[in-house]
Design an enzyme around this catalytic site. Structure first.
Site, PDB file in Angstrom:
ATOM      1  CE  LYS A   5     -16.980  26.470 -52.172  1.00  0.00           C
ATOM      2  NZ  LYS A   5     -15.407  26.127 -52.459  1.00  0.00           N
TER       3      LYS A   5
ATOM      4  CG  ASP B 123      -8.304  26.955 -49.797  1.00  0.00           C
ATOM      5  OD1 ASP B 123      -9.156  27.783 -49.613  1.00  0.00           O
ATOM      6  OD2 ASP B 123      -8.500  26.038 -50.464  1.00  0.00           O
TER       7      ASP B 123
ATOM      8  CD1 TRP C 151     -12.178  21.564 -50.740  1.00  0.00           C
ATOM      9  CD2 TRP C 151     -11.414  22.169 -52.890  1.00  0.00           C
ATOM     10  NE1 TRP C 151     -13.264  21.730 -51.715  1.00  0.00           N
ATOM     11  CE2 TRP C 151     -12.932  21.941 -52.871  1.00  0.00           C
ATOM     12  CE3 TRP C 151     -10.545  22.334 -54.028  1.00  0.00           C
ATOM     13  CZ2 TRP C 151     -13.531  22.263 -54.177  1.00  0.00           C
ATOM     14  CZ3 TRP C 151     -11.206  22.501 -55.225  1.00  0.00           C
ATOM     15  CH2 TRP C 151     -12.772  22.322 -55.363  1.00  0.00           C
TER      16      TRP C 151
END
Ligand SMILES: *Cc1c(COP(=O)(O)O)cnc(C)c1O
Length: 360
Positions: A196, A172, A102
């Site tokens: 998530k 993030d 990511w």
């Protein structure tokens, strides 16, 4: 009705109490005679749902008044672009910490807009640890510093908050937001896709400090300017109304279950069950450095990789799904977000014990 034990990394399992409430309210929300999906986003019913969701998120995370809470779309992936577009503010470079899949995507997108300085990286050990802050080679004139609090694929989590001084810290938090208490004032911007640990896919949350808003690059599309959403209470255009509603129910569920400290406690207990088993196992292996192991995503491999399929098949026959690791890492991954009950993790560990006894 039999529900599976869902270890998916995202979209992920949601609290059953939330799903039940949503089901009950599906046709008629609070006597309004309509589903939340059918409501005008400017009507008083939906406005109250959105306001309550924001108030509950602010309370849960202790978000100071000088931060805006934005309900956006486009996923965390669009934030990878919106961050440089909004936060460069006349500067030409930004610092990024590279901890895996990511972080790499965030870096790649930012490179379109600025000089990206990778100030720390864990690539030397296949992204299996979180680089200590002492090893971050920060630049004083960076527009901001970006890091990924939890690498969902690699299973590496920062269990500490970097201290930045004057340079805004951007994080993030897609896969560990709401999993533990967080000092929001240490950040310039926190963002997370909802799917998530918050709610359904299609909603993205950004928590942005006021002074960072309003200095975008020239010709920024109006939808990519935080100012547009900040000035319009996230209602410049039609927001993802149903996602906001479900997120709001999840926030209330977290409040009813003791808030973020209680979530953290439970998440530590769940993760400890799995890691304790992995550490004594002769058959299953955790690749991640102990100090940096994620409480949310637990990758592990089998010593005999040719048994992967059999392991997954046996799991499925015990109602456990989505344990296959990400294609870039292989092996297995158990995602055990807030909504995963401890019994789910116990069932997995019992199965792993049994599998090892048979094949180890
Ligand atoms: C899932 C994920 C993303 C991407 O989210 P999208 O909402 O699919 O764009 C980004 N960062 C992290 C840490 C993630 O887990």
């Amino acid at each position: 009705m039999a529900r599976v034990i869902n270890f998916s990394a995202g979209p992920a399992t949601l609290p059953e109490a939330v799903l039940k409430q949503a089901a009950e309210e599906m046709l008629d929300w609070h006597g309004s005679g309509q589903s939340v999906m059918e409501m005008s986003h400017r009507g008083k019913e939906f406005m109250s749902i959105a306001a309550q969701a924001e108030a509950d998120l602010r309370e849960l995370m202790g978000i100071p008044a000088n931060y805006k809470v934005l309900f956006l779309q486009g996923g965390a992936s669009l934030q990878f672009a919106m961050i440089p577009i909004n936060l460069l503010r006349g500067k030409t470079g930004a610092d990024y910490v590279n901890t895996g899949e990511w972080a790499k995507k965030a870096i790649k997108e930012a490179k379109q807009y600025c000089q990206v300085n990778v100030v720390a990286s864990s690539e030397d050990r296949s992204f299996t640890y979180a680089p200590a802050q002492a090893d971050w080679k920060l630049n004083k004139d960076a527009a901001y510093v970006h890091y990924t609090a939890n690498e969902t694929i690699g299973g590496v989590e920062f269990h500490w908050t970097p201290e930045m001084g004057d340079v805004p810290l951007v994080c993030d938090m897609s896969s560990n937001i709401l999993s533990r208490p967080v000092g929001v004032s240490k950040y310039g911007l926190i963002y997370a896709g909802a799917q998530k640990n918050i709610g359904p896919a299609g909603l993205t949350i950004a928590i942005v400090r006021d002074d960072l808003i309003g200095q975008t690059l020239p010709k920024t599309p109006v939808m990519l300017d935080y100012k547009t959403h900040a000035e319009n209470e996230s209602m410049y255009n039609t927001p993802p109304t149903y996602g906001i509603y479900i997120a709001g129910l999840v926030f209330q569920w977290i409040k009813q279950n003791g808030g973020l400290s209680a979530m953290h406690q439970r998440n530590q207990e769940k993760a400890a069950l799995l890691y304790a088993f992995l550490d004594q196992s002769q058959f299953f292996v955790s690749p991640v450095a102990r100090a940096d192991r994620s409480l949310m995503n637990v990758p592990f491999t089998l010593k005999k990789a040719d048994l992967d399929e059999e392991f997954l098949k046996g799991a499925k026959s015990r109602s456990m799904i989505q344990l296959k690791g990400h294609r870039s890492v292989g092996g297995m991954r158990a995602s055990i977000y807030n909504a995963m009950p401890v019994e789910g993790v116990r069932t997995l560990v019992d199965y792993m014990k049994e599998f090892e006894a048979k094949h180890g």
